[in-house]
Design a protein around this motif. Sequence first.
Motif, PDB file in Angstrom:
ATOM      1  N   LEU A  90      38.019  65.869 -49.036  1.00 34.54           N
ATOM      2  CA  LEU A  90      38.828  65.559 -47.858  1.00 34.54           C
ATOM      3  C   LEU A  90      38.485  64.138 -47.436  1.00 34.54           C
ATOM      4  O   LEU A  90      37.314  63.831 -47.212  1.00 34.54           O
TER       5      LEU A  90
ATOM      6  N   ILE B 266      38.619  62.320 -44.795  1.00 35.09           N
ATOM      7  CA  ILE B 266      37.852  61.988 -43.580  1.00 35.09           C
ATOM      8  C   ILE B 266      36.372  62.375 -43.700  1.00 35.09           C
ATOM      9  O   ILE B 266      35.552  61.972 -42.869  1.00 35.09           O
TER      10      ILE B 266
ATOM     11  N   LEU C 254      36.281  60.112 -34.814  1.00 35.09           N
ATOM     12  CA  LEU C 254      36.557  61.498 -35.207  1.00 35.09           C
ATOM     13  C   LEU C 254      35.450  62.411 -34.682  1.00 35.09           C
ATOM     14  O   LEU C 254      34.317  61.976 -34.495  1.00 35.09           O
TER      15      LEU C 254
ATOM     16  N   THR D 165      37.985  67.622 -34.914  1.00 35.64           N
ATOM     17  CA  THR D 165      38.934  67.043 -35.881  1.00 35.64           C
ATOM     18  C   THR D 165      38.624  67.518 -37.294  1.00 35.64           C
ATOM     19  O   THR D 165      39.519  67.848 -38.064  1.00 35.64           O
TER      20      THR D 165
ATOM     21  N   SER E 222      41.035  69.737 -39.539  1.00 39.25           N
ATOM     22  CA  SER E 222      41.522  69.124 -40.791  1.00 39.25           C
ATOM     23  C   SER E 222      41.258  70.041 -41.987  1.00 39.25           C
ATOM     24  O   SER E 222      42.086  70.152 -42.892  1.00 39.25           O
TER      25      SER E 222
ATOM     26  N   ALA F  60      43.736  72.772 -41.837  1.00 40.47           N
ATOM     27  CA  ALA F  60      45.046  72.266 -42.279  1.00 40.47           C
ATOM     28  C   ALA F  60      45.097  72.147 -43.801  1.00 40.47           C
ATOM     29  O   ALA F  60      46.123  72.432 -44.429  1.00 40.47           O
ATOM     30  N   LEU F  61      43.967  71.751 -44.395  1.00 41.74           N
ATOM     31  CA  LEU F  61      43.888  71.644 -45.857  1.00 41.74           C
ATOM     32  C   LEU F  61      44.099  73.016 -46.510  1.00 41.74           C
ATOM     33  O   LEU F  61      44.667  73.130 -47.596  1.00 41.74           O
TER      34      LEU F  61
END
Length: 200
Positions: free
Chosen positions: A93, A95, A104, A108, A112, A115-116
């Motif tokens: 990922l 970030i 961040l 977050t 994230s 969401a992945l």
Amino acid sequence: MSNIAFNRLQRECKEVVTNSEISETGIMIEILNENLTEIKGHIRGPPDTPYAGGMFDLDIKIPDQYPFSPPSVKFATKIWHPNVSSQTGVICLDILKDQWAASLTLRTVLLSIQALMCTAEPKDPQDAVVAKQYMDKPQVFKATAEYWTLKFAKGTLPVNADYQARVDKLKDMGVREEEAISVLSCNNWDLNRATVYIFS
């Protein structure tokens, strides 16, 4: 870790723990030590994904340079996903690597990762075998990811009887269940190929 980093981390942990919007999405954390460098994350598998109904644990380690360096995050629960190593739980990922910014937060990062789980990036895989299956055999991928969610993340879907029968065959040959699942998954559930792979 500096006081500034510690205070910021306290705020971030509090934000995750007290924010009802986050807990509704099924994200929680557990602080494992007083200096906040080790945290256990929990993510509920998002609905309408093969991970739905599962509960996935993450190992989060906060570096001394936080927030100028990203936290180290990996899945402690085994998951079948193109951007997560099926062996080690390492997550691909941006970030968590070169796209990290000091602005961040833990929140977050956890959102994230969730969401992945909804939208994989098979073109930038962490696990090439899973990514290939995701692109070439989407039905097999989905069934495999659901099976892993059931087996490793306490998922609620009914067990895939066909897959379970193949795992049991390998277990009858003396193979550990986790290894049987892993090798069958990597061989698109072809029992012959999986057997050859294990015993050759």
